[in-house]
Write a protein that holds these residues in place. Sequence first.
Motif, mmCIF file in Angstrom:
data_model
loop_
_atom_site.group_PDB
_atom_site.id
_atom_site.type_symbol
_atom_site.label_atom_id
_atom_site.label_comp_id
_atom_site.label_asym_id
_atom_site.label_seq_id
_atom_site.Cartn_x
_atom_site.Cartn_y
_atom_site.Cartn_z
ATOM 1 N N GLY A 18 41.848 91.015 34.386
ATOM 2 C CA GLY A 18 42.152 89.688 34.642
ATOM 3 C C GLY A 18 41.766 89.314 36.154
ATOM 4 N N ALA A 19 40.927 89.880 36.563
ATOM 5 C CA ALA A 19 40.722 89.886 37.909
ATOM 6 C C ALA A 19 38.913 89.331 38.038
ATOM 7 C CB ALA A 19 40.931 90.983 38.999
ATOM 8 N N PRO A 20 38.686 88.113 38.173
ATOM 9 C CA PRO A 20 37.499 87.747 38.273
ATOM 10 C C PRO A 20 36.612 88.249 39.554
ATOM 11 C CG PRO A 20 38.691 85.819 39.046
ATOM 12 C CD PRO A 20 39.728 87.070 38.581
ATOM 13 N N LEU A 21 35.479 88.329 39.727
ATOM 14 C CA LEU A 21 34.768 88.529 40.747
ATOM 15 C C LEU A 21 35.130 87.588 41.877
ATOM 16 C CD1 LEU A 21 32.405 90.819 42.203
ATOM 17 C CD2 LEU A 21 30.921 88.897 41.426
ATOM 18 N N PRO A 22 35.300 88.227 42.960
ATOM 19 C CA PRO A 22 35.881 87.549 44.175
ATOM 20 C C PRO A 22 34.585 86.591 44.949
ATOM 21 C CG PRO A 22 36.552 89.566 44.640
ATOM 22 C CD PRO A 22 35.885 89.825 43.636
ATOM 23 N N GLN A 23 34.827 85.634 45.373
ATOM 24 C CA GLN A 23 33.710 84.541 45.694
ATOM 25 C C GLN A 23 32.936 85.224 46.820
ATOM 26 O OE1 GLN A 23 32.714 81.621 44.656
ATOM 27 N NE2 GLN A 23 31.143 81.480 45.979
ATOM 28 N N ALA A 24 33.650 86.017 47.749
ATOM 29 C CA ALA A 24 33.002 86.583 48.970
ATOM 30 C C ALA A 24 32.017 87.715 48.536
ATOM 31 C CB ALA A 24 34.212 87.284 49.841
ATOM 32 N N GLU A 25 32.170 88.162 47.245
ATOM 33 C CA GLU A 25 31.394 89.473 46.879
ATOM 34 C C GLU A 25 30.336 88.905 45.931
ATOM 35 O OE1 GLU A 25 33.473 92.584 45.244
ATOM 36 O OE2 GLU A 25 35.062 92.470 46.866
ATOM 37 N N ASP A 28 26.637 89.250 47.179
ATOM 38 C CA ASP A 28 26.257 90.734 47.100
ATOM 39 C C ASP A 28 25.953 91.218 45.890
ATOM 40 O OD1 ASP A 28 26.649 90.907 50.057
ATOM 41 O OD2 ASP A 28 28.702 91.842 49.886
ATOM 42 N N VAL A 29 26.870 90.964 44.768
ATOM 43 C CA VAL A 29 26.610 91.437 43.818
ATOM 44 C C VAL A 29 25.364 90.743 42.893
ATOM 45 C CG1 VAL A 29 27.552 91.344 41.220
ATOM 46 C CG2 VAL A 29 28.978 92.013 43.169
ATOM 47 N N GLY A 30 24.977 89.371 43.282
ATOM 48 C CA GLY A 30 23.820 88.700 42.791
ATOM 49 C C GLY A 30 22.613 89.326 43.312
ATOM 50 N N ARG A 31 22.661 89.773 44.581
ATOM 51 C CA ARG A 31 21.639 90.440 45.358
ATOM 52 C C ARG A 31 21.136 91.558 44.901
ATOM 53 N NH1 ARG A 31 21.731 93.582 49.239
ATOM 54 N NH2 ARG A 31 24.090 93.158 49.758
ATOM 55 N N ILE A 32 22.256 92.524 44.816
ATOM 56 C CA ILE A 32 22.049 93.904 44.178
ATOM 57 C C ILE A 32 21.626 93.828 42.559
ATOM 58 C CG2 ILE A 32 23.428 95.847 43.341
ATOM 59 C CD1 ILE A 32 25.155 95.434 45.781
ATOM 60 N N THR A 33 21.939 93.049 41.743
ATOM 61 C CA THR A 33 21.688 92.850 40.478
ATOM 62 C C THR A 33 20.294 92.580 40.450
ATOM 63 O OG1 THR A 33 23.909 92.229 39.773
ATOM 64 C CG2 THR A 33 21.984 91.599 38.205
ATOM 65 N N ALA A 34 19.798 91.409 41.318
ATOM 66 C CA ALA A 34 18.475 90.773 41.355
ATOM 67 C C ALA A 34 17.388 92.126 41.573
ATOM 68 C CB ALA A 34 18.319 89.667 42.168
ATOM 69 N N GLY A 35 17.935 92.943 42.696
ATOM 70 C CA GLY A 35 17.029 94.034 43.000
ATOM 71 C C GLY A 35 16.873 95.062 42.021
ATOM 72 N N LEU A 36 17.818 95.313 41.122
ATOM 73 C CA LEU A 36 17.837 96.513 40.100
ATOM 74 C C LEU A 36 16.921 95.813 39.177
ATOM 75 C CD1 LEU A 36 21.565 97.288 39.932
ATOM 76 C CD2 LEU A 36 19.851 98.779 40.582
ATOM 77 N N ARG A 37 17.166 94.332 38.649
ATOM 78 C CA ARG A 37 16.043 93.827 37.744
ATOM 79 C C ARG A 37 14.620 93.774 38.168
ATOM 80 N NH1 ARG A 37 19.984 88.673 36.880
ATOM 81 N NH2 ARG A 37 21.303 89.683 35.206
ATOM 82 N N ALA A 38 14.451 93.944 39.340
ATOM 83 C CA ALA A 38 13.188 93.811 39.803
ATOM 84 C C ALA A 38 12.473 95.355 39.725
ATOM 85 C CB ALA A 38 12.883 93.189 41.201
ATOM 86 N N THR A 39 13.583 96.497 40.107
ATOM 87 C CA THR A 39 13.087 97.719 40.013
ATOM 88 C C THR A 39 13.228 98.391 38.692
ATOM 89 O OG1 THR A 39 14.083 97.892 42.331
ATOM 90 C CG2 THR A 39 13.814 99.929 41.165
ATOM 91 N N LEU A 40 14.126 97.992 37.797
ATOM 92 C CA LEU A 40 14.284 98.703 36.493
ATOM 93 C C LEU A 40 13.509 97.999 35.474
ATOM 94 C CD1 LEU A 40 17.949 99.621 36.717
ATOM 95 C CD2 LEU A 40 15.907 101.204 37.163
ATOM 96 N N GLY A 41 13.277 96.561 35.523
ATOM 97 C CA GLY A 41 13.189 95.705 34.757
ATOM 98 C C GLY A 41 14.342 95.015 34.137
ATOM 99 N N THR A 42 14.177 93.772 33.510
ATOM 100 C CA THR A 42 15.218 93.154 33.027
ATOM 101 C C THR A 42 15.959 93.991 31.681
ATOM 102 O OG1 THR A 42 14.280 91.259 33.834
ATOM 103 C CG2 THR A 42 16.047 90.895 31.866
#
Length: 62
Positions: A18-25, A28-42
């Motif tokens: 029941g703990a949402p992703l903290p605003q401060a993170e 970072d999570v969005g940047r990492i996810t975008a990089g993974l999508r670019a590298t691995l494919g969606t």
Amino acid sequence: MRPARLLGAAARARESAGAPLPQAERGDVGRITAGLRATLGTETCAAEYSTGCAAGVDDDPA
């Protein structure tokens, strides 16, 4: 592929606690996810993320 699985496992752990992703993170999570999508494919990124989400608490998502 391991990073996408770990992101999925972390999302599941946060949801089950029941703990949402903290605003401060979110940036970072969005940047990492975008990089993974670019590298691995969606599709591959989504499949690996789902594998991580499906892992149990005691399972190694990698």
